[in-house]
Design an enzyme around this catalytic site. Structure first.
Site, short mmCIF file in Angstrom:
data_model
loop_
_atom_site.label_atom_id
_atom_site.label_comp_id
_atom_site.label_asym_id
_atom_site.label_seq_id
_atom_site.Cartn_x
_atom_site.Cartn_y
_atom_site.Cartn_z
N ASP A 34 0.82 -1.23 0.00
CA ASP A 34 0.00 0.00 0.00
C ASP A 34 0.85 1.26 0.00
O ASP A 34 0.32 2.37 0.09
CB ASP A 34 -0.94 -0.01 1.21
CG ASP A 34 -0.17 -0.04 2.53
OD1 ASP A 34 1.09 -0.07 2.50
OD2 ASP A 34 -0.80 -0.02 3.60
N GLU A 36 3.34 2.09 2.23
CA GLU A 36 3.95 2.49 3.50
C GLU A 36 5.40 2.00 3.57
O GLU A 36 5.75 0.96 3.00
CB GLU A 36 3.15 1.91 4.68
CG GLU A 36 1.78 2.57 4.81
CD GLU A 36 1.01 2.10 6.03
OE1 GLU A 36 1.51 1.21 6.76
OE2 GLU A 36 -0.10 2.61 6.24
N HIS A 127 19.92 24.55 -2.00
CA HIS A 127 19.50 25.62 -2.93
C HIS A 127 19.52 26.98 -2.25
O HIS A 127 19.91 27.97 -2.86
CB HIS A 127 18.11 25.32 -3.48
CG HIS A 127 17.67 26.37 -4.46
ND1 HIS A 127 18.27 26.50 -5.70
CD2 HIS A 127 16.76 27.35 -4.37
CE1 HIS A 127 17.72 27.52 -6.32
NE2 HIS A 127 16.81 28.06 -5.54
N LYS A 189 17.54 35.09 -15.59
CA LYS A 189 16.38 34.18 -15.71
C LYS A 189 15.21 34.78 -14.94
O LYS A 189 15.35 35.15 -13.78
CB LYS A 189 16.74 32.80 -15.14
CG LYS A 189 15.62 31.77 -15.27
CD LYS A 189 16.13 30.35 -14.96
CE LYS A 189 15.96 29.97 -13.52
NZ LYS A 189 16.28 28.56 -13.24
N ASP A 216 25.29 24.61 -12.21
CA ASP A 216 24.07 24.92 -11.44
C ASP A 216 24.02 24.00 -10.23
O ASP A 216 24.73 22.99 -10.18
CB ASP A 216 22.83 24.72 -12.32
CG ASP A 216 21.68 25.62 -11.89
OD1 ASP A 216 21.77 26.24 -10.81
OD2 ASP A 216 20.68 25.71 -12.64
N GLY A 222 15.54 20.13 -16.72
CA GLY A 222 16.55 20.44 -17.73
C GLY A 222 16.27 21.73 -18.48
O GLY A 222 17.11 22.20 -19.25
C1 R5P Z 1 16.71 27.19 -9.68
O1 R5P Z 1 16.89 28.36 -9.40
C2 R5P Z 1 17.78 26.16 -9.60
O2 R5P Z 1 19.02 26.68 -9.28
C3 R5P Z 1 17.88 25.38 -10.91
O3 R5P Z 1 18.32 26.25 -11.92
C4 R5P Z 1 16.55 24.81 -11.28
O4 R5P Z 1 16.01 24.12 -10.20
C5 R5P Z 1 16.71 23.88 -12.46
O5 R5P Z 1 15.45 23.40 -12.79
P1 R5P Z 1 15.14 22.88 -14.25
O6 R5P Z 1 16.17 21.86 -14.60
O7 R5P Z 1 13.76 22.29 -14.13
O8 R5P Z 1 15.16 24.06 -15.16
#
Ligand code: R5P
Length: 294
Positions: A34, A36, A127, A189, A216, A222
């Site tokens: 299930d 768990e 992060h 971005k 990153d 991606g």
């Molecule tokens: C966001 O600010 C993180 O540093 C990465 O750039 C992000 O999580 C990457 O996500 P994705 O591969 O979905 O673009």
């Protein structure tokens, strides 16, 4: 100190046990029909400090529950201190409230882990550390960037351009630059908080004819790397590589990144995949040895 091998990071835990010389404790785990989770410590932790090595990549919620159950089992079985070693800390992107009605997910996770028995947390290239001061225990983030940079140096790519795909990752590109010895820069971005859609732009980058490594913290869908690779190709970069600490690579992310002109994707074993060409074992071992003697 003993190293408890969480089911999500058993191989990394083994390597850490070998490097530190700290005895390992295996964990039996299974998922019931299930859904768990079940865990059982297969060795004694009585009177010991323990470090539980358990990453929280997909399926994140199960991985967190396993970690909480292992911590709880450790305390019930007499561990004196439990340090959660979480190479990839999921939910760290929700480190503040962006829209009314949300929660700070990573803060809630820390509270749950603490209630289960976790006394301290070590992670890698989280992060954001913004929520750490609100955690109910000490938390520390290590950086794997020197190890990723070293991978490219070993490939003969000294002086490669280190590119951050957004301003937030600029500290990562700058760390890489210190080792690679070339130039660094970043793209812009923008993210729509309602749709999640992002747009990227790149101005004043001297990448024409250069070998570029995009650095990153996380590669998830991606999209960020694909967008960055397209800009680099348009601007005449000679070769493009992608490096990240946490290669989640959801769905067809890998194919999309390679199709966008990236030669190779390199990540660490915070998320074990075939792209995990750099191990975090020495980095984490060094930290645990310091903790055990301090
Ligand atoms: C966001 O600010 C993180 O540093 C990465 O750039 C992000 O999580 C990457 O996500 P994705 O591969 O979905 O673009």
């Amino acid at each position: 100190m003993k190293i408890v091998l969480g089911p999500a990071s058993a191989e990394l835990g083994e390597r850490i046990s070998q490097l530190t010389g700290f005895e390992k404790v295996s964990v039996a785990s299974r998922i019931f029909p299930d859904g768990e989770s079940y865990v059982r410590l297969e060795g004694s932790v009585y009177g010991e400090q323990v470090a539980i090595v358990q990453t929280t990549c997909v399926p994140q919620d199960t991985r967190f529950l396993q970690l909480a159950f292992i911590a709880n089992a450790a305390k019930r079985n007499g561990a004196t201190k439990v340090c959660a070693v979480v190479p990839y800390l999921a939910y760290a992107r929700q480190d503040k409230i962006f829209l009314q009605g949300e929660t700070v997910s990573v803060e809630a996770i820390a509270a749950m882990l603490n209630a289960a028995g976790v006394d301290a947390l070590v992670t890698v290239n989280v992060h954001s550390e913004a929520a750490f001061p609100k955690f109910p225990f000490p938390a520390k983030t290590l950086t794997a960037i020197p190890f990723l940079a070293e991978y490219f140096i070993q490939k003969g790519m000294k002086r490669a351009f280190a590119l951050a795909p957004d301003k937030g990752a600029m500290y990562i590109a700058d760390q890489a630059k210190q080792f690679l010895g070339g130039e660094s820069g970043h793209l812009e971005k923008q993210r729509d908080r309602y749709t999640g859609q992002t747009t990227q732009t790149g101005k004043h980058l001297k990448v024409k004819g250069e070998t570029v490594v995009i650095f990153d913290d996380i590669i998830s869908t991606g999209g960020t790397i694909v967008g960055a690779a397209k800009i680099l190709c348009e601007q005449g970069a000679k070769r493009v590589f992608a490096a990240c600490v946490h290669g989640l690579l959801i769905g067809d992310a890998e194919k999309r990144i390679l199709d966008a002109g990236v030669e190779e994707i390199v990540s660490t074993d915070s998320v074990p995949t075939k792209n995990s060409k750099v191990t975090l074992a020495p980095l984490i071992s060094q930290e645990l040895k310091a903790q055990a003697s301090g």
